[in-house]
Design a protein around this motif. Structure first.
Motif, mmCIF file in Angstrom:
data_model
loop_
_atom_site.group_PDB
_atom_site.id
_atom_site.type_symbol
_atom_site.label_atom_id
_atom_site.label_comp_id
_atom_site.label_asym_id
_atom_site.label_seq_id
_atom_site.Cartn_x
_atom_site.Cartn_y
_atom_site.Cartn_z
ATOM 1 N N LEU C 8 0.848 -1.212 0.000
ATOM 2 C CA LEU C 8 0.000 0.000 0.000
ATOM 3 C C LEU C 8 0.876 1.253 0.000
ATOM 4 N N VAL C 11 2.176 2.196 -3.288
ATOM 5 C CA VAL C 11 1.156 2.624 -4.249
ATOM 6 C C VAL C 11 0.678 4.055 -3.950
ATOM 7 N N LEU C 12 1.144 4.623 -2.830
ATOM 8 C CA LEU C 12 0.720 5.973 -2.434
ATOM 9 C C LEU C 12 0.896 6.966 -3.583
ATOM 10 N N ILE C 31 -4.345 8.222 -1.496
ATOM 11 C CA ILE C 31 -3.580 9.258 -0.784
ATOM 12 C C ILE C 31 -3.432 8.960 0.708
#
Lengths: 71, 71, 71, 71, 71, 71, 71
Positions: C8, C11-12, C31
Motif C-alpha cells: 500500500l 502505491v501511495l 492518498i
C-alpha cells in the motif's frame, strides 16, 4: 468535535429513534449504553414490518445498531 | 500521506455524503467521530429506498459505513 | 516478500482500482491508508450498478475492501 | 505439522489459485502476506462470473479469502 | 474434556471432512492448523455444487469453517 | 447466576442439541469446548435440510453456533 | 444511567423475551450471562417460523442476540 460516546451521554434520558440492521425501529428513552453501543431503552415502541408493539424496557446488542436519532 | 482518521479530522464541521451498507445515504455536517468510524452528523438528510427524510442529529455505528465523501 | 501494508505504501499517490464488497468499484489516487485498510482516495470515479459518478475525495472503511489493483 | 502462516511462507513466489467469498478466483504469484491473510499477488488473472481479466498486481484483504491452492 | 485445539492436534495427519460456510466440502489430510482454525489440508478432494475437484494442498481461512469431521 | 462457560462445563459428557447459523442441527455428547464456544461433540447425528447423517466426532467453530440445548 | 451489563444483572432470574438474528424468539428465565452477551435461559419456549417448542435450558451465543425484553 463531539465524540460519539459523548453524544450518547448527552442523549441520556431523552427520546431516541433507533434503527437496527434488520430494519426494525425502536423509539424510547435512552437510559443506558456502553462502549460497544449496547443500549438500554425504556418505554419502547417498536415497529417491524409495519407492526407496532409496546415493549417497555429493551436491551439492544450494539452489533445490530445502524443509527440513532434524538427526537 | 493522509491517514484516514486525519482525513476525518480535516472534514470536521463540513458537509459529507455518507453511504451505509444497507444502501442508505446520509448527507449532513460531520460533527464527531472515533477510531471505529462511529460518527455524529448534524442537519442530516437521509435517502433510503427513494424516500428522503430530514433527521437532524444522527449517531451512526461505524460498522455500517461503506464510504464518506466531503461535499 | 512484500508485506501488504508495504505494498500500500508503494502505491501511495498512484492510481488504483478498488473493488468493494457491494460490487462497487472506485478508481482514484490512493492518498492515505491505515492498518485496517481504511483508505483515502482522491479524484475518484465510482461505478456502481452501471452508473458512473465523479466523487473527488473518498474515505473508505477497510471492512468493505475486497481487492485493490494499481493501474 | 505445518502452521498455515508457515505454509504461506513456503508458497512465496509460487503460483496460487485463490478463492474469495464472492466466488471470485484469482490466479497469480503470491508475493506477500501478513498475519490477517491480507495478500499481495502478481501477474493475476481473475475470473468472476465467467469473465476473465488480467489484473497484474493485486492486494487482497484477508477477510475475503476462502481458500488458497498452490498450483 | 478435550479442548477443540487439542482435538485438532489429535487429528493431525489424519483424514478429515471439512464443511465451509459456502457449503463447500473438502476431504483431505489435516497437516496444519492455528488458533484461528486456519487450516492446511493435503490430498484434498473438494465438492462444491455437485462438482468434484482434486486440489492437492489447500490453505483454508478459519473464518470459513463450519465443522470438521475426522473420517 | 450461571455463567455460560460454567453451564458448558456442567453439560460436559452429556447429550446436547446444537443449532448452527445455517440451520443445521447436531445432536451428540459435548466432550469439549473453549472460550470462543468452539465445540467438540461425539456420537453426532446431524440433520440438515431434512437429511440425517451419523458423523461420529465433530469439531464445530464457535462462530457458527446459535444455541445449545442439553437433552 | 443503567449500563447494559448492569441491566442484565437486574433481570437475573426474571422472565425475558429474546429476539435472535434469524428471527427466532425465546422466552424463559435469564439465569446467566457474560460480557459477550452469551446467555443461559431456563424454562425456554421457542418460537421459530410459527412453530413453538419447549426447550428447557438453553445456552445462546451472544453474537446472535438482537434485543432482550424483560416480561
Amino acid at each position: 468535535m463531539i465524540m460519539p460516546m459523548k453524544m450518547l451521554e448527552s442523549v441520556l434520558n431523552k427520546k431516541v429513534a433507533l434503527l437496527l440492521k434488520d430494519n426494525r425501529t425502536l423509539e424510547g428513552s435512552l437510559i443506558g449504553y456502553d462502549e460497544y453501543m449496547n443500549l438500554v431503552l425504556d418505554d419502547v415502541e417498536e415497529k417491524a414490518q409495519e407492526v407496532n408493539r409496546k415493549l417497555g424496557v429493551v436491551i439492544v446488542r450494539g452489533s445490530n445498531v445502524v443509527r440513532m436519532v434524538p427526537i
